[in-house]
Write a protein that holds these residues in place. Sequence first.
Motif, PDB file in Angstrom:
ATOM      1  N   VAL A  17       0.951  -1.368   0.086  1.00 45.86           N
ATOM      2  CA  VAL A  17      -0.162  -0.041   0.026  1.00 45.86           C
ATOM      3  C   VAL A  17       0.724   1.213   0.038  1.00 45.86           C
ATOM      4  N   ASP A  18       1.925   1.280   0.684  1.00 47.89           N
ATOM      5  CA  ASP A  18       3.078   2.379   0.593  1.00 47.89           C
ATOM      6  C   ASP A  18       3.532   2.570  -0.867  1.00 47.89           C
ATOM      7  N   LEU A  23       3.381   5.509  -5.895  1.00 48.49           N
ATOM      8  CA  LEU A  23       3.382   5.583  -7.441  1.00 48.49           C
ATOM      9  C   LEU A  23       1.762   6.452  -7.677  1.00 48.49           C
ATOM     10  N   PHE A  24       0.954   6.474  -6.923  1.00 49.10           N
ATOM     11  CA  PHE A  24      -0.450   7.232  -7.082  1.00 49.10           C
ATOM     12  C   PHE A  24       0.140   8.718  -7.041  1.00 49.10           C
ATOM     13  N   GLU A  25       0.944   9.146  -6.041  1.00 46.85           N
ATOM     14  CA  GLU A  25       1.422  10.454  -6.191  1.00 46.85           C
ATOM     15  C   GLU A  25       2.316  10.856  -7.151  1.00 46.85           C
ATOM     16  N   ASP A  26       3.202   9.734  -7.828  1.00 50.69           N
ATOM     17  CA  ASP A  26       3.713  10.476  -8.832  1.00 50.69           C
ATOM     18  C   ASP A  26       2.774  10.749  -9.813  1.00 50.69           C
ATOM     19  N   ALA A  27       2.011   9.920  -9.951  1.00 53.73           N
ATOM     20  CA  ALA A  27       0.783  10.128 -11.123  1.00 53.73           C
ATOM     21  C   ALA A  27      -0.086  11.355 -10.929  1.00 53.73           C
ATOM     22  N   LEU A  28      -0.139  11.644  -9.691  1.00 51.80           N
ATOM     23  CA  LEU A  28      -0.943  12.881  -9.263  1.00 51.80           C
ATOM     24  C   LEU A  28       0.000  14.081  -9.533  1.00 51.80           C
ATOM     25  N   ALA A  56      -6.853  10.940  -9.132  1.00 53.97           N
ATOM     26  CA  ALA A  56      -5.603  10.773  -8.650  1.00 53.97           C
ATOM     27  C   ALA A  56      -5.372  11.131  -7.302  1.00 53.97           C
ATOM     28  N   GLU A  57      -5.915  12.286  -6.896  1.00 53.81           N
ATOM     29  CA  GLU A  57      -6.015  12.865  -5.555  1.00 53.81           C
ATOM     30  C   GLU A  57      -6.566  11.823  -4.511  1.00 53.81           C
ATOM     31  N   GLU A  58      -7.798  11.182  -5.086  1.00 59.30           N
ATOM     32  CA  GLU A  58      -8.550  10.215  -4.143  1.00 59.30           C
ATOM     33  C   GLU A  58      -7.645   8.970  -3.953  1.00 59.30           C
ATOM     34  N   MET A  59      -7.045   8.472  -4.868  1.00 59.27           N
ATOM     35  CA  MET A  59      -6.269   7.208  -4.923  1.00 59.27           C
ATOM     36  C   MET A  59      -5.059   7.345  -3.958  1.00 59.27           C
ATOM     37  N   ALA A  60      -4.490   8.532  -4.151  1.00 58.22           N
ATOM     38  CA  ALA A  60      -3.086   8.819  -3.194  1.00 58.22           C
ATOM     39  C   ALA A  60      -3.525   9.114  -1.933  1.00 58.22           C
ATOM     40  N   ARG A  61      -4.614   9.876  -1.743  1.00 63.02           N
ATOM     41  CA  ARG A  61      -5.279  10.104  -0.110  1.00 63.02           C
ATOM     42  C   ARG A  61      -5.709   8.741   0.348  1.00 63.02           C
ATOM     43  N   GLY A  62      -6.386   8.095  -0.488  1.00 63.45           N
ATOM     44  CA  GLY A  62      -6.846   6.714   0.048  1.00 63.45           C
ATOM     45  C   GLY A  62      -5.799   5.853   0.375  1.00 63.45           C
ATOM     46  N   ALA A  63      -4.840   5.822  -0.363  1.00 61.80           N
ATOM     47  CA  ALA A  63      -3.776   4.810  -0.041  1.00 61.80           C
ATOM     48  C   ALA A  63      -3.042   5.335   1.298  1.00 61.80           C
ATOM     49  N   ARG A  64      -2.837   6.653   1.493  1.00 67.39           N
ATOM     50  CA  ARG A  64      -2.154   6.984   2.624  1.00 67.39           C
ATOM     51  C   ARG A  64      -2.980   6.780   3.792  1.00 67.39           C
ATOM     52  N   ARG A  65      -4.410   7.012   3.760  1.00 63.79           N
ATOM     53  CA  ARG A  65      -5.107   6.810   4.889  1.00 63.79           C
ATOM     54  C   ARG A  65      -5.192   5.251   5.251  1.00 63.79           C
ATOM     55  N   HIS A  66      -5.177   4.331   4.290  1.00 68.02           N
ATOM     56  CA  HIS A  66      -5.307   2.902   4.435  1.00 68.02           C
ATOM     57  C   HIS A  66      -3.882   2.380   5.210  1.00 68.02           C
ATOM     58  N   GLU A 112       1.040   5.265 -16.524  1.00 70.31           N
ATOM     59  CA  GLU A 112       2.046   4.141 -16.093  1.00 70.31           C
ATOM     60  C   GLU A 112       2.229   3.877 -14.450  1.00 70.31           C
ATOM     61  N   PRO A 113       2.414   4.820 -13.781  1.00 69.41           N
ATOM     62  CA  PRO A 113       2.628   4.599 -12.334  1.00 69.41           C
ATOM     63  C   PRO A 113       1.365   4.343 -11.687  1.00 69.41           C
ATOM     64  N   THR A 114       0.169   4.806 -12.023  1.00 73.55           N
ATOM     65  CA  THR A 114      -1.216   4.349 -11.554  1.00 73.55           C
ATOM     66  C   THR A 114      -1.413   2.953 -11.977  1.00 73.55           C
ATOM     67  N   VAL A 115      -1.254   2.617 -13.051  1.00 78.81           N
ATOM     68  CA  VAL A 115      -1.472   1.046 -13.502  1.00 78.81           C
ATOM     69  C   VAL A 115      -0.399   0.084 -12.497  1.00 78.81           C
ATOM     70  N   ARG A 116       0.667   0.583 -12.344  1.00 84.09           N
ATOM     71  CA  ARG A 116       1.720  -0.127 -11.561  1.00 84.09           C
ATOM     72  C   ARG A 116       1.149  -0.315 -10.020  1.00 84.09           C
ATOM     73  N   GLY A 117       0.712   0.808  -9.352  1.00 83.72           N
ATOM     74  CA  GLY A 117       0.083   0.987  -8.086  1.00 83.72           C
ATOM     75  C   GLY A 117      -1.182  -0.047  -8.032  1.00 83.72           C
ATOM     76  N   LEU A 118      -1.972   0.082  -9.158  1.00 85.09           N
ATOM     77  CA  LEU A 118      -3.188  -0.955  -9.230  1.00 85.09           C
ATOM     78  C   LEU A 118      -2.641  -2.280  -9.106  1.00 85.09           C
ATOM     79  N   ARG A 119      -1.803  -2.584  -9.968  1.00 92.27           N
ATOM     80  CA  ARG A 119      -1.230  -4.016 -10.105  1.00 92.27           C
ATOM     81  C   ARG A 119      -0.753  -4.584  -8.765  1.00 92.27           C
ATOM     82  N   LEU A 120       0.078  -3.734  -7.886  1.00 89.15           N
ATOM     83  CA  LEU A 120       0.743  -3.944  -6.822  1.00 89.15           C
ATOM     84  C   LEU A 120      -0.339  -4.250  -5.662  1.00 89.15           C
ATOM     85  N   LEU A 121      -1.464  -3.476  -5.723  1.00 93.64           N
ATOM     86  CA  LEU A 121      -2.734  -3.687  -4.884  1.00 93.64           C
ATOM     87  C   LEU A 121      -3.308  -5.218  -4.880  1.00 93.64           C
TER      88      LEU A 121
END
Length: 167
Positions: A17-18, A23-28, A56-66, A112-121
């Motif tokens: 998740v970290d 990666l989500f923050e990179d895309a953001l 992108a903000e929601e993905m990055a913020r959601g990951a940090r909260r999680h 690409e960073p978003t896709v990599r982050g999603l695949r990591l999850l």
Amino acid sequence: MEREIGIDELVAAMKAVDEAGRLFEDALAVYGARGPKRTGDDFKVAGGPVQTLQGAEEMARGARRHLADLALIVGYAAAGVEDPVDGRIEAVRKGFTGVSVGGSRMARPLLEPTVRGLRLLLTVDLFEPEFREAVEEVVRAEKATYPDPAAFRVPASAAARSVARPA
């Protein structure tokens, strides 16, 4: 019956998740550098610059909260203290809404960073199948779906009433 979850599994989830959050923050940062203006009607367009940035903000913020929620659970477990909030494990196993909600707003193709982050999850065993399915839906989606343009249309009957008002 709830299955037993060990610290190792929680730590593995935290690491994934970290990294996904980074990666989500990179895309953001890329979306933010494009300079979309949050004015006018741009926010009404699914996949438009404003909705994509917000997704992108929601993905990055959601990951940090999680990540913070996972860290709290790991802290209690490492200290040998029973978690004082019932249901916290069940909540983290459900994942976080920032993925599906954010992904529904974003233009395709995803960066690409978003896709990599999603695949990591998708590699995290801790998450319930429903969350993994939601992540896969975001990866497979061909276009943004939120907001629905119909939400901004005024029905003809309502428009007629507002025009026909007596002074």
